[in-house]
Write a protein that holds these residues in place. Structure first.
Motif, mmCIF file in Angstrom:
data_model
loop_
_atom_site.group_PDB
_atom_site.id
_atom_site.type_symbol
_atom_site.label_atom_id
_atom_site.label_comp_id
_atom_site.label_asym_id
_atom_site.label_seq_id
_atom_site.Cartn_x
_atom_site.Cartn_y
_atom_site.Cartn_z
ATOM 1 N N MET A 1 4.698 9.791 -2.661
ATOM 2 C CA MET A 1 3.391 9.528 -1.903
ATOM 3 C C MET A 1 3.460 8.774 -0.662
ATOM 4 O O MET A 1 4.316 7.753 -0.742
ATOM 5 N N GLY A 2 2.985 8.917 0.527
ATOM 6 C CA GLY A 2 3.396 8.350 1.769
ATOM 7 C C GLY A 2 2.177 7.741 2.387
ATOM 8 O O GLY A 2 1.178 7.489 1.780
ATOM 9 N N GLU A 3 2.241 7.229 3.649
ATOM 10 C CA GLU A 3 1.590 6.382 4.414
ATOM 11 C C GLU A 3 0.386 7.195 4.764
ATOM 12 O O GLU A 3 0.210 8.192 4.906
ATOM 13 N N LEU A 4 -0.878 6.661 4.529
ATOM 14 C CA LEU A 4 -2.302 7.164 4.819
ATOM 15 C C LEU A 4 -2.821 6.435 6.014
ATOM 16 O O LEU A 4 -3.399 5.657 5.930
ATOM 17 N N GLN A 5 -2.696 7.298 7.142
ATOM 18 C CA GLN A 5 -3.324 6.607 8.389
ATOM 19 C C GLN A 5 -3.434 7.954 9.335
ATOM 20 O O GLN A 5 -2.647 9.088 9.189
ATOM 21 N N HIS A 755 -4.162 -9.440 5.958
ATOM 22 C CA HIS A 755 -3.613 -8.256 6.524
ATOM 23 C C HIS A 755 -2.884 -7.178 5.643
ATOM 24 O O HIS A 755 -2.626 -6.276 6.110
ATOM 25 N N LEU A 756 -3.137 -7.556 4.304
ATOM 26 C CA LEU A 756 -2.447 -6.696 3.221
ATOM 27 C C LEU A 756 -2.991 -5.243 3.552
ATOM 28 O O LEU A 756 -4.277 -5.172 3.239
ATOM 29 N N ARG A 757 -2.261 -4.404 3.447
ATOM 30 C CA ARG A 757 -2.710 -2.798 3.451
ATOM 31 C C ARG A 757 -1.930 -2.140 2.492
ATOM 32 O O ARG A 757 -0.633 -2.424 2.285
ATOM 33 N N PHE A 758 -2.446 -0.986 1.954
ATOM 34 C CA PHE A 758 -1.747 -0.204 1.127
ATOM 35 C C PHE A 758 -1.763 1.274 1.437
ATOM 36 O O PHE A 758 -1.236 2.112 0.381
ATOM 37 N N GLN A 759 -1.936 1.527 2.660
ATOM 38 C CA GLN A 759 -2.277 2.917 3.084
ATOM 39 C C GLN A 759 -0.955 3.829 2.746
ATOM 40 O O GLN A 759 -0.965 4.909 2.541
ATOM 41 N N ARG A 760 0.227 3.182 3.045
ATOM 42 C CA ARG A 760 1.452 3.884 3.022
ATOM 43 C C ARG A 760 2.218 3.998 1.645
ATOM 44 O O ARG A 760 2.733 4.912 1.387
ATOM 45 N N TYR A 761 2.078 2.797 0.990
ATOM 46 C CA TYR A 761 2.949 3.019 -0.100
ATOM 47 C C TYR A 761 2.257 2.781 -1.247
ATOM 48 O O TYR A 761 1.038 2.451 -1.472
ATOM 49 N N ILE A 762 2.785 3.191 -2.576
ATOM 50 C CA ILE A 762 2.095 3.012 -3.817
ATOM 51 C C ILE A 762 2.116 1.564 -4.162
ATOM 52 O O ILE A 762 3.194 0.744 -3.995
ATOM 53 N N LEU A 785 -6.906 0.621 -0.805
ATOM 54 C CA LEU A 785 -5.663 0.900 -1.803
ATOM 55 C C LEU A 785 -5.733 2.402 -2.117
ATOM 56 O O LEU A 785 -7.012 2.993 -2.488
ATOM 57 N N VAL A 786 -4.696 3.136 -1.958
ATOM 58 C CA VAL A 786 -4.858 4.488 -1.954
ATOM 59 C C VAL A 786 -4.078 5.205 -3.176
ATOM 60 O O VAL A 786 -4.661 5.999 -3.809
ATOM 61 N N TYR A 787 -2.997 4.709 -3.464
ATOM 62 C CA TYR A 787 -2.248 4.993 -4.584
ATOM 63 C C TYR A 787 -1.868 3.865 -5.725
ATOM 64 O O TYR A 787 -1.346 2.974 -5.197
ATOM 65 N N LEU A 788 -2.216 3.924 -6.737
ATOM 66 C CA LEU A 788 -1.934 2.791 -7.673
ATOM 67 C C LEU A 788 -1.302 3.350 -9.208
ATOM 68 O O LEU A 788 -1.570 4.393 -9.753
ATOM 69 N N HIS A 817 -10.976 0.734 -6.469
ATOM 70 C CA HIS A 817 -12.099 1.176 -5.595
ATOM 71 C C HIS A 817 -12.357 2.627 -5.729
ATOM 72 O O HIS A 817 -11.309 3.360 -5.996
ATOM 73 N N PRO A 818 -13.497 3.228 -5.466
ATOM 74 C CA PRO A 818 -13.800 4.693 -5.784
ATOM 75 C C PRO A 818 -12.977 5.384 -4.758
ATOM 76 O O PRO A 818 -12.882 6.787 -4.953
ATOM 77 N N SER A 819 -12.220 5.101 -3.623
ATOM 78 C CA SER A 819 -11.692 5.715 -2.850
ATOM 79 C C SER A 819 -10.386 6.173 -3.170
ATOM 80 O O SER A 819 -9.467 6.823 -2.581
#
Length: 994
Positions: A1-5, A755-762, A785-788, A817-819
């Protein structure tokens, strides 16, 4: 799973005057082309030094001001100098000297800022310790007198003044050197120039590589050879296994593309039981190739230390099966290495094929396959025009295309039949707006190069010089890595950051993405790995472009494969190596002593194979010589066998990137790691025996990226990580046990990491079962948060059986989060897998539920998750029956669609599963899994039958492995067979049936 941007590609262009240059490249040292961006970086360093700091060093103000003025004056003429150096050896030498002194200034200024930062960190730590002592004294009701200024503080201040005095003296000397360089520039009549702001065109985010020209004929011939039974015979009778088919042709002509077209052809997919792909490149590394084959077979080579063990794993997968193996980019004609593989491959079934791509006819001859050889010819001008125009005219209207066609065809004619060149030039011209700009490219004197080696690179020089200096440096750095290297976009950007290539930007990660995107749009990269939202998350570089990058950096980069007898290898012939990659061969070679003669090194990567011993004994020598590597910015020790990172690492004050990936014996990071105040990226993924992180992690104030996936033995993260306000990436969170919670980071502590972001990594939360505070639902506020991964596993196997209700309460508290797009739940010990928040995940696309041993039923996922495309259920031992409740189809949902977007469904290791039912209501409905493409059932030994609704799905591939009862049912029951008769591809226990 990869970066989400979201990606928006931009084209960075320079003045077209760079295209009208004539010179002899054979004597040109290309590292001086970096002077412009290097000087810009040094000026940024100078600007960051405050007057307050300068007052602590005598005479520093005057020297710094003088440096700044001289560098600005030099910067103003650099564009003119870079043009004129190509014809003037004196200017080339002048730029050489400027580059060297710029590196030296950069090192000195970085040491200055580092010492200042270390002093500030020391003051903060001391203040915190004093505060703790005062609080402890209050609790004990004692009065403690603390000095206003501690003796330790005074000592450190004196030390800092001394260090700055030394630095100021070095700056003074460098200033004198720069003075000479600045004076010398007057001799060359260099003019002050400004780069004009050029009009650029909007471009789309992904290059469409689906149009392939000129390969229809070769593709048909190749597929016929792959499917034909006529080439099975051996001279003298018998069957030849496998048949070897070489594709031969010059670089950039389309050999790999042709192999890919055949490999992915539907007829080929259904004909072979196993398909494998391995890139070989030069040198031929047997272990690397064996691992690539295993990965193609979807297997794991973890803990396989020898070539024999790897071959055994391959043997288990291919013996008696009809397979296709592609060996891409083979250079070596060493018969001994080839014989090792061919003996293994002979275990396949009759009809197996090995497809080889190579530039060398000698390789085909050595393999005894000259009779089967396919030789690719150069493309016609019309095919080259089709490739070129498809890229160059992208997004233009018909009137623009007509206006540019005349000059465009003239440019395309210079491709000389090579599709790679057509692609490169087409990508370049896509950003050119006016006809005059197209004419400039056509009339460029790069086309007049006489030297044969550099003549080959002429089209790439055009694209290269059209990049900004910053993007050029980023591209050139890629030459450090081996051919066929799998670049991870985020990792590459972090390495660029560590070298200062992205300095001066408020958000260097975003600036790095722009550089990566620019290189992507100009076709410097290929073989993209794409995330589900079409974001490019990884790529490779064509070997010709890799050759080009190495040509550009041959005076700065040094790459070597270290064999057993090379301990006393002579140092490289290049004067000042800045970047080095060492690949340690098997059989325990030692690091060459010559590497420590390169005190100017700024990057060092040591790549170990699985049976290479970069162990503690070898590392003692390595770390004894750390003082010679004092300028390192980037350090990678990949797959080493060290057990501890030694204390000497704290001396590398410039270090910004540290990668210890898969150092599986590593048990401890030295506390001195926390002295690396400039460290931006720390990668310790796969260090499965690492037991602790240093308590002083809070001192890493510049840390932006921390990767720990696979560090199974860590019990928690130091509290200090919660104070790292620059942190952008954190891939794993460890929940400590109740009695240790006060000493470790909690989920609540992450609130301060703005600044914590989770788009790219699980993001993985491991040891969830230890969660104490369940009232604050932290995850539901993390929209990014995208992948958990929710991992309930506990390292302590002796613990008591966990309470099922307590376990479910923890699952409820971990509401995302629902997203959320992807979710994996593993090692959960509750009986219910149906938290209230599950129905809120309307955007969830992937769900994996594994090793939840106490669960007896599945939630009604069919109507809960409307966006679900990928579902895997594995290791749910107590599930005996799956029926309509799983589909979410009750009486009130008679017309509803169940799993409306599901494409891939997998059931694995379901020990007690017996029944997969569908009632009369669902057996005739087309509204059940209407998009299902792949169904995999593996190691479900008690499953009796398949559901009736399956025959109404558009299923393309059905894989059934180790399901004895189900197999007997299919063999003995006509009714069962009708459920799967419509499926084009059925694989049972590794054998393709149709």
């Amino acid at each position: 799973m990869g970066e989400l941007q979201e990606i928006q590609f931009t084209s960075l262009v320079l003045s077209s005057s760079l295209l009208s240059i004539s010179f002899n490249l054979s004597h040109f040292n290309f590292h001086r082309i970096m002077a412009e961006s290097l000087v810009s970086g040094v000026l940024g360093q100078l600007a960051s030094i405050t007057m307050k700091e300068l007052r602590l060093a005598k005479d520093a103000v005057k020297s710094i001001s003088s440096l700044r003025k001289k560098l600005k004056d030099i910067q103003a003429v650099l564009e003119d100098a870079e043009r004129k150096q190509l014809d003037d050896a004196r200017i080339r030498r002048w730029l050489d000297e400027l580059t060297d002194v710029s590196y030296d200034i950069d090192d000195v200024l970085d040491k200055w800022s580092s010492e200042t930062l270390k002093s500030e960190i020391h003051k903060r730590v001391e203040a915190e310790e004093n505060g703790h002592r005062q609080k402890a004294a209050v609790k004990k009701k004692k009065k403690v007198c603390l000095p206003l200024i501690s003796s330790c503080f005074c000592f450190n201040q004196l030390k800092l003044v001394g260090v700055r005095g030394d630095i100021a003296h070095r700056i003074k000397r460098l200033n004198e050197t720069l003075e000479e360089i600045a004076k010398e520039k007057q001799q060359y009549s260099l003019e002050t120039t400004k780069v004009a702001q050029k009009q650029t065109r909007e471009t789309i985010s992904i290059v469409d590589e689906s149009q392939v020209y000129g390969l229809d004929g070769p593709k048909n011939v190749l597929i016929e050879k792959l499917l034909s039974e006529s080439s099975e015979g051996r001279p003298g009778g018998g069957k030849s296994v496998p048949v070897i088919i070489p594709i031969v042709g010059m670089g950039g002509i389309g050999k790999t593309t042709l192999a890919q077209l055949a490999f992915n052809d539907e007829k080929i997919k259904t004909h072979f039981s196993e398909r494998m792909w391995a890139c070989v490149s030069d040198p031929f590394d047997e272990i690397k190739v064996a691992k690539a084959i295993i990965e193609s077979l979807k297997g794991s080579h973890q803990n396989l230390e020898t070539l024999e063990a790897l071959f055994q794993r391959i043997r288990e997968s291919i013996e008696g099966k009809k397979f296709l193996l592609v060996l891409d980019d083979v250079w070596s004609d060493d018969r001994d290495k080839w014989e090792k593989f061919i003996q293994l491959l002979r275990l396949g079934a009759v009809g197996s094929r090995v497809l080889v791509t190579t530039r060398k006819v000698e390789v085909a001859t050595m393999m005894g396959a000259a009779a089967e050889m396919i030789t690719l010819q150069l493309l016609s001008d019309e095919y080259c025009w089709s490739i070129f125009s498809g890229l160059a005219f992208r997004g233009r209207n018909s009137e623009e295309c007509k206006q540019l066609e005349r000059v465009g065809r003239q440019i395309a004619s210079k491709c000389k039949g090579l599709p790679l060149v057509a692609k490169s030039l087409g990508s370049l011209m896509c950003s050119k707006v006016t006809e005059n700009e197209w004419e400039d490219v056509l009339s460029s004197r790069f086309w007049e190069l006489k030297d044969e080696q550099t003549k080959t690179f002429a089209p790439f020089f055009l694209s290269y010089y059209d990049l900004s200096p910053r993007v050029r440096r980023c591209f050139s750095y890629c030459s450090l890595f081996p051919k066929d290297y799998n670049f991870d976009a985020a990792e590459l950007i972090e390495m660029w950051m560590s070298q200062g290539y992205l300095s001066g930007s408020q958000n260097p990660e975003e600036e790095g993405k722009k550089c990566f995107q620019s290189l992507t749009m100009r076709s410097f990269f290929q073989d993209f790995r794409i995330d589900f939202d079409q974001t490019i998350i990884g790529c490779k570089m064509h070997d010709i472009l890799h050759d080009f990058a190495q040509f550009l950096t041959r005076n700065e980069c040094f790459t070597m494969r270290v064999e057993v007898d090379m301990e006393k290898t002579e140092p490289p012939s290049v004067e000042k190596i800045r970047h080095s990659w060492l690949a340690l061969a098997p059989n325990f070679p030692k690091i060459p002593t010559s590497i420590f003669d390169q005190s100017s090194l700024r990057s060092l990567f040591i790549q170990c194979t699985s049976d290479t011993s970069l162990d503690d004994k070898n590392m003692v020598f390595f770390h004894q010589n750390f003082r010679y590597l004092k300028h390192l910015r980037t350090l990678g020790l990949i797959s080493s066998k060290i057990t501890k990172v030694p204390e000497q690492i704290g001396r590398l004050i410039h270090l910004r990137y540290l990668n210890l990936f898969q150092s599986r014996n590593l048990q401890e990071l030295a506390d001195e790691v926390c002295d690396l105040c400039n460290l931006q990226s720390l990668r310790i993924e796969g260090c499965s025996r690492l037991q602790r992180l240093p308590e002083g992690m809070g001192k890493l104030v510049n840390l932006r990226h921390l990767y720990m996936r696979g560090c199974k033995e860590l019990v928690g993260l130091p509290k200090g990580i919660g104070g790292l306000t620059q942190l952008r990436t954190l891939d794993t969170m460890f929940i400590p046990k109740k009695n240790e919670a006060a000493y470790f980071l909690s989920l609540g502590d992450l609130k301060s990491l703005k600044h914590l972001r989770f788009q790219r990594y699980i993001f993985e939360i491991t040891k969830c079962c230890n969660l104490i505070n369940r009232s604050e639902r932290e995850l539901m506020y993390w929209e990014c948060l995208v992948y958990l991964i929710l991992n309930f596993g506990e390292a302590d196997k002796k613990e008591e059986i966990r309470d099922e209700e307590d376990e479910f309460g923890i699952l409820e508290a971990l509401q995302p989060h629902p997203s959320l797009r992807g979710l994996l739940i593993t090692e959960y010990k509750g009986t219910s897998l149906y938290p209230k928040w599950m129905k809120e995940l309307k955007k969830l696309m992937g769900l994996h539920i594994t090793n939840c041993k106490q669960c007896e039923s599945l939630p009604p996922l069919g109507n809960l998750l409307p966006s679900l495309e990928d579902l895997v259920i594995s290791g749910l031992d107590k599930v005996k029956k799956i029926g309509d409740e799983f589909l979410g189809l009750g009486v009130e949902q008679a017309e509803a669609v169940s799993f409306p977007k599901l494409k891939v469904l997998g059931f694995y290791n379901m020990r007690d599963w017996e029944d997969w039912e569908g009632t009369a209501r669902t057996s005739l409905r087309s509204g059940v899994m209407p998009c299902l493409d792949v169904l995999i059932i593996e190691n479900c030994g008690n499953l009796k039958s398949l559901p009736p609704f399956l025959k109404l799905t558009p299923l393309h591939t059905l894989c059934i492995n180790s399901c004895g009862v189900l197999l007997q049912s299919l063999l003995n029951s006509e009714e069962e067979l009708t459920k799967i008769s419509h499926i084009p591809c059925i694989i049972i226990d590794g054998q393709r049936l149709c």
